[in-house]
Design an enzyme around this catalytic site. Structure first.
Site, PDB file in Angstrom:
ATOM      1  N   HIS A   1       0.810  -1.224   0.000  1.00 51.14           N
ATOM      2  CA  HIS A   1       0.000   0.000   0.000  1.00 51.14           C
ATOM      3  C   HIS A   1       0.834   1.259   0.000  1.00 51.14           C
ATOM      4  O   HIS A   1       0.352   2.334   0.354  1.00 51.14           O
ATOM      5  CB  HIS A   1      -0.956  -0.016   1.198  1.00 51.14           C
ATOM      6  CG  HIS A   1      -2.002  -1.082   1.055  1.00 51.14           C
ATOM      7  ND1 HIS A   1      -2.750  -1.544   2.115  1.00 51.14           N
ATOM      8  CD2 HIS A   1      -2.401  -1.788  -0.031  1.00 51.14           C
ATOM      9  CE1 HIS A   1      -3.591  -2.476   1.685  1.00 51.14           C
ATOM     10  NE2 HIS A   1      -3.385  -2.653   0.385  1.00 51.14           N
TER      11      HIS A   1
ATOM     12  N   CYS B   1       5.806  19.930  -8.074  1.00 48.03           N
ATOM     13  CA  CYS B   1       6.946  19.339  -8.776  1.00 48.03           C
ATOM     14  C   CYS B   1       7.778  20.425  -9.474  1.00 48.03           C
ATOM     15  O   CYS B   1       7.233  21.244 -10.217  1.00 48.03           O
ATOM     16  CB  CYS B   1       6.387  18.348  -9.800  1.00 48.03           C
ATOM     17  SG  CYS B   1       7.629  17.659 -10.895  1.00 48.03           S
TER      18      CYS B   1
ATOM     19  N   PRO C   1      -9.530 -11.864  16.415  1.00 41.81           N
ATOM     20  CA  PRO C   1      -9.847 -12.374  15.060  1.00 41.81           C
ATOM     21  C   PRO C   1     -11.330 -12.192  14.742  1.00 41.81           C
ATOM     22  O   PRO C   1     -12.174 -12.411  15.604  1.00 41.81           O
ATOM     23  CB  PRO C   1      -9.479 -13.856  15.150  1.00 41.81           C
ATOM     24  CG  PRO C   1      -8.608 -13.991  16.344  1.00 41.81           C
ATOM     25  CD  PRO C   1      -9.026 -12.927  17.297  1.00 41.81           C
TER      26      PRO C   1
HETATM   27  C1  BV8 Z   1      -8.405  -1.423  -5.589  1.00 44.36           C
HETATM   28  C2  BV8 Z   1      -2.977   3.137   2.394  1.00 44.36           C
HETATM   29  C3  BV8 Z   1      -9.120  -1.307  -7.829  1.00 44.36           C
HETATM   30  C4  BV8 Z   1      -3.629   4.318   2.994  1.00 44.36           C
HETATM   31  C5  BV8 Z   1      -4.705   1.516   2.322  1.00 44.36           C
HETATM   32  C6  BV8 Z   1     -15.522   0.856  -3.660  1.00 44.36           C
HETATM   33  C7  BV8 Z   1     -14.788   1.856  -4.281  1.00 44.36           C
HETATM   34  C8  BV8 Z   1     -13.424   1.735  -4.531  1.00 44.36           C
HETATM   35  C9  BV8 Z   1     -12.773   0.567  -4.164  1.00 44.36           C
HETATM   36  C10 BV8 Z   1     -13.502  -0.413  -3.530  1.00 44.36           C
HETATM   37  C11 BV8 Z   1     -14.849  -0.290  -3.274  1.00 44.36           C
HETATM   38  N1  BV8 Z   1     -15.276  -1.430  -2.650  1.00 44.36           N
HETATM   39  C12 BV8 Z   1     -14.222  -2.253  -2.501  1.00 44.36           C
HETATM   40  C13 BV8 Z   1     -13.157  -1.658  -3.036  1.00 44.36           C
HETATM   41  C14 BV8 Z   1     -11.835  -2.196  -3.064  1.00 44.36           C
HETATM   42  C15 BV8 Z   1     -11.079  -1.529  -1.911  1.00 44.36           C
HETATM   43  C16 BV8 Z   1     -11.474  -2.205  -0.640  1.00 44.36           C
HETATM   44  O1  BV8 Z   1     -11.086  -3.358  -0.437  1.00 44.36           O
HETATM   45  N2  BV8 Z   1     -12.236  -1.494   0.194  1.00 44.36           N
HETATM   46  C17 BV8 Z   1     -12.672  -2.078   1.452  1.00 44.36           C
HETATM   47  C18 BV8 Z   1     -12.889  -0.947   2.459  1.00 44.36           C
HETATM   48  C19 BV8 Z   1     -13.959  -2.877   1.178  1.00 44.36           C
HETATM   49  N3  BV8 Z   1      -9.688  -1.725  -2.226  1.00 44.36           N
HETATM   50  C20 BV8 Z   1      -9.040  -0.767  -2.873  1.00 44.36           C
HETATM   51  O2  BV8 Z   1      -9.507   0.319  -3.152  1.00 44.36           O
HETATM   52  C21 BV8 Z   1      -7.640  -1.160  -3.331  1.00 44.36           C
HETATM   53  N4  BV8 Z   1      -7.548  -0.896  -4.722  1.00 44.36           N
HETATM   54  O3  BV8 Z   1      -9.187  -2.288  -5.339  1.00 44.36           O
HETATM   55  O4  BV8 Z   1      -8.269  -0.833  -6.779  1.00 44.36           O
HETATM   56  C22 BV8 Z   1      -8.329  -1.027  -9.019  1.00 44.36           C
HETATM   57  C23 BV8 Z   1      -7.685  -2.078  -9.655  1.00 44.36           C
HETATM   58  C24 BV8 Z   1      -6.931  -1.806 -10.766  1.00 44.36           C
HETATM   59  C25 BV8 Z   1      -6.821  -0.482 -11.237  1.00 44.36           C
HETATM   60  C26 BV8 Z   1      -7.454   0.569 -10.560  1.00 44.36           C
HETATM   61  C27 BV8 Z   1      -8.221   0.300  -9.441  1.00 44.36           C
HETATM   62  C28 BV8 Z   1      -6.609  -0.307  -2.621  1.00 44.36           C
HETATM   63  C29 BV8 Z   1      -6.581  -0.673  -1.172  1.00 44.36           C
HETATM   64  C30 BV8 Z   1      -5.438   0.082  -0.479  1.00 44.36           C
HETATM   65  C31 BV8 Z   1      -6.028   1.223   0.305  1.00 44.36           C
HETATM   66  N5  BV8 Z   1      -4.955   1.828   1.079  1.00 44.36           N
HETATM   67  N6  BV8 Z   1      -3.646   2.014   2.954  1.00 44.36           N
HETATM   68  C32 BV8 Z   1      -3.009   4.580   4.323  1.00 44.36           C
HETATM   69  O5  BV8 Z   1      -2.460   3.654   4.963  1.00 44.36           O
HETATM   70  O6  BV8 Z   1      -3.106   5.750   4.702  1.00 44.36           O
HETATM   71  S1  BV8 Z   1      -5.643   0.390   3.153  1.00 44.36           S
HETATM   72  C33 BV8 Z   1      -5.472   0.722   4.812  1.00 44.36           C
HETATM   73  O7  BV8 Z   1      -6.574   0.131   5.484  1.00 44.36           O
HETATM   74  C34 BV8 Z   1      -4.272   0.047   5.410  1.00 44.36           C
HETATM   75  O8  BV8 Z   1      -3.162   0.049   4.586  1.00 44.36           O
HETATM   76  C35 BV8 Z   1      -4.753  -1.343   5.686  1.00 44.36           C
HETATM   77  O9  BV8 Z   1      -4.514  -2.147   4.587  1.00 44.36           O
HETATM   78  C36 BV8 Z   1      -6.239  -1.175   5.782  1.00 44.36           C
HETATM   79  C37 BV8 Z   1      -6.659  -1.436   7.200  1.00 44.36           C
HETATM   80  O10 BV8 Z   1      -6.548  -2.815   7.371  1.00 44.36           O
HETATM   81  P1  BV8 Z   1      -5.647  -3.470   8.518  1.00 44.36           P
HETATM   82  O11 BV8 Z   1      -4.210  -3.275   8.222  1.00 44.36           O
HETATM   83  O12 BV8 Z   1      -6.150  -4.853   8.618  1.00 44.36           O
HETATM   84  O13 BV8 Z   1      -5.939  -2.630   9.831  1.00 44.36           O
HETATM   85  P2  BV8 Z   1      -7.216  -2.715  10.760  1.00 44.36           P
HETATM   86  O14 BV8 Z   1      -7.128  -1.594  11.726  1.00 44.36           O
HETATM   87  O15 BV8 Z   1      -8.436  -2.859   9.899  1.00 44.36           O
HETATM   88  O16 BV8 Z   1      -7.043  -4.102  11.542  1.00 44.36           O
HETATM   89  C38 BV8 Z   1      -6.022  -4.218  12.503  1.00 44.36           C
HETATM   90  C39 BV8 Z   1      -6.078  -5.652  12.991  1.00 44.36           C
HETATM   91  O17 BV8 Z   1      -5.019  -5.853  13.934  1.00 44.36           O
HETATM   92  C40 BV8 Z   1      -7.373  -5.991  13.725  1.00 44.36           C
HETATM   93  O18 BV8 Z   1      -7.828  -7.242  13.261  1.00 44.36           O
HETATM   94  C41 BV8 Z   1      -6.954  -6.072  15.192  1.00 44.36           C
HETATM   95  O19 BV8 Z   1      -7.676  -7.061  15.902  1.00 44.36           O
HETATM   96  C42 BV8 Z   1      -5.505  -6.487  15.073  1.00 44.36           C
HETATM   97  N7  BV8 Z   1      -4.625  -6.094  16.173  1.00 44.36           N
HETATM   98  C43 BV8 Z   1      -4.638  -4.950  16.902  1.00 44.36           C
HETATM   99  N8  BV8 Z   1      -3.599  -4.955  17.795  1.00 44.36           N
HETATM  100  C44 BV8 Z   1      -2.924  -6.120  17.596  1.00 44.36           C
HETATM  101  C45 BV8 Z   1      -3.566  -6.848  16.573  1.00 44.36           C
HETATM  102  N9  BV8 Z   1      -3.127  -8.046  16.144  1.00 44.36           N
HETATM  103  C46 BV8 Z   1      -2.025  -8.551  16.747  1.00 44.36           C
HETATM  104  N10 BV8 Z   1      -1.347  -7.915  17.731  1.00 44.36           N
HETATM  105  C47 BV8 Z   1      -1.769  -6.705  18.184  1.00 44.36           C
HETATM  106  N11 BV8 Z   1      -1.084  -6.096  19.171  1.00 44.36           N
HETATM  107 ZN    ZN Z   2       6.162  16.375 -12.115  1.00 40.96          ZN
END
Ligand code: BV8
Ligand code: ZN
Length: 240
Positions: free
Chosen positions: A113, A142, A214
């Protein structure tokens, strides 16, 4: 709980925000999807950037500032140690942009990401290292083409780098039933990263999840689910 790896096991680790939680980096679920009252998708999307680049730069500038004060935790270190043990039988795909895996010594890392400490011009596209913060105008542009400089992050609705996806896909295919897929600290909501477990299973891999809380469906998607903090579980699991 300790796992035993066969000598031809190929390990693919996928990490999410949870692996950095013990370093003090807030998770996305922790923010319950909101930041300063904005949906994360709003500030982490191309539309959000074009609607209000100053807001988006504030969002990333705060994370850059906070990120310079945190360090890797035993979970990051255990993953780096596992890589040293396995060499090219190991690959790490991270959803995190905080750079803590690299700081812990991980080298075989795919930043799916993007990377918080890189920026790029919206047109020229070559990323460059950038720790700067932009809280006030003027926002960076830029020198070559006058385009807007943006964080080198994959936003919602943006495609992931195809070279990254290809590298992960090839690792899974080559491993086949020798694949051990381990997801750590991810809620498994965001695709395509969240779909990797399904691909791993389709090619006959064994799947593991280590997560503090989980999701219910995780028990059906993973062969093994270990509930706990990654900083405590991983050193024991890898017996490192
Ligand atoms: C794509 C960068 C297509 C930003 C991130 C409608 C419109 C547009 C797109 C979509 C849509 N519907 C679905 C989509 C696809 C979309 C998507 O999946 N949306 C979701 C919300 C349904 N995906 C995308 O848009 C991707 N691109 O599909 O493009 C395309 C294809 C070709 C050409 C053009 C277009 C892009 C996805 C990337 C987005 N960017 N990050 C930033 O970071 O600022 S995602 C961002 O949220 C993070 O990077 C991370 O990936 C995500 C959050 O997830 P987690 O990392 O799992 O974090 P979370 O807090 O949710 O969970 C933490 C976990 O840890 C929990 O389970 C918790 O219990 C646990 N935990 C906590 N403490 C601990 C622990 N575990 C162990 N130990 C601990 N101590
Ligand atoms: Zn440029």
């Amino acid at each position: 709980m300790q796992w035993t790896l066969s000598e031809n096991a190929q390990v693919l680790v996928l990490t999410g925000a949870g692996v950095s939680a013990e370093s003090g980096v807030p998770t996305f679920r922790g923010m319950d999807g909101l930041w300063e009252g904005h949906a994360v998708q709003q500030v982490a999307s191309p539309e959000g950037f074009y609607a209000d680049p100053a807001l988006v730069w504030r969002f990333y500038s705060l994370r850059r500032e906070a990120g310079l004060k945190v360090k890797p935790n035993p979970g990051h270190e255990a993953i780096a140690a596992l890589e040293r043990q396995l060499g090219d039988r190991f690959l790490l795909a991270t959803q995190n942009v905080d750079g803590l895996h690299q700081a812990a010594g991980s080298e075989r890392v795919i930043p799916m990401h993007g990377e918080l400490y890189k920026s790029r011009c919206e047109h020229c596209e070559t990323p460059f290292y950038d720790e700067s913060t932009y809280f006030e105008p003027p926002l960076p542009t830029c020198d070559d083409c006058g385009g807007k400089i943006r964080p080198h992050i994959v936003w919602f609705g943006e495609g992931l780098e195809s070279s990254h996806l290809t590298r992960i896909d090839q690792f899974i295919r080559k491993a086949g039933k020798n694949l051990v897929f381990l997801a750590v600290g991810t809620s498994g909501v965001v695709y395509p990263a969240a779909g990797l477990v399904d691909v791993a299973r389709r090619f006959g891999g064994k799947t593991w999840l280590v997560d503090l809380d989980p999701a219910r469906e995780a028990y059906a998607r993973y062969d093994h689910v270990i509930k706990g903090k990654s900083g405590e579980v991983l050193p024991k699991l890898f017996a490192i």
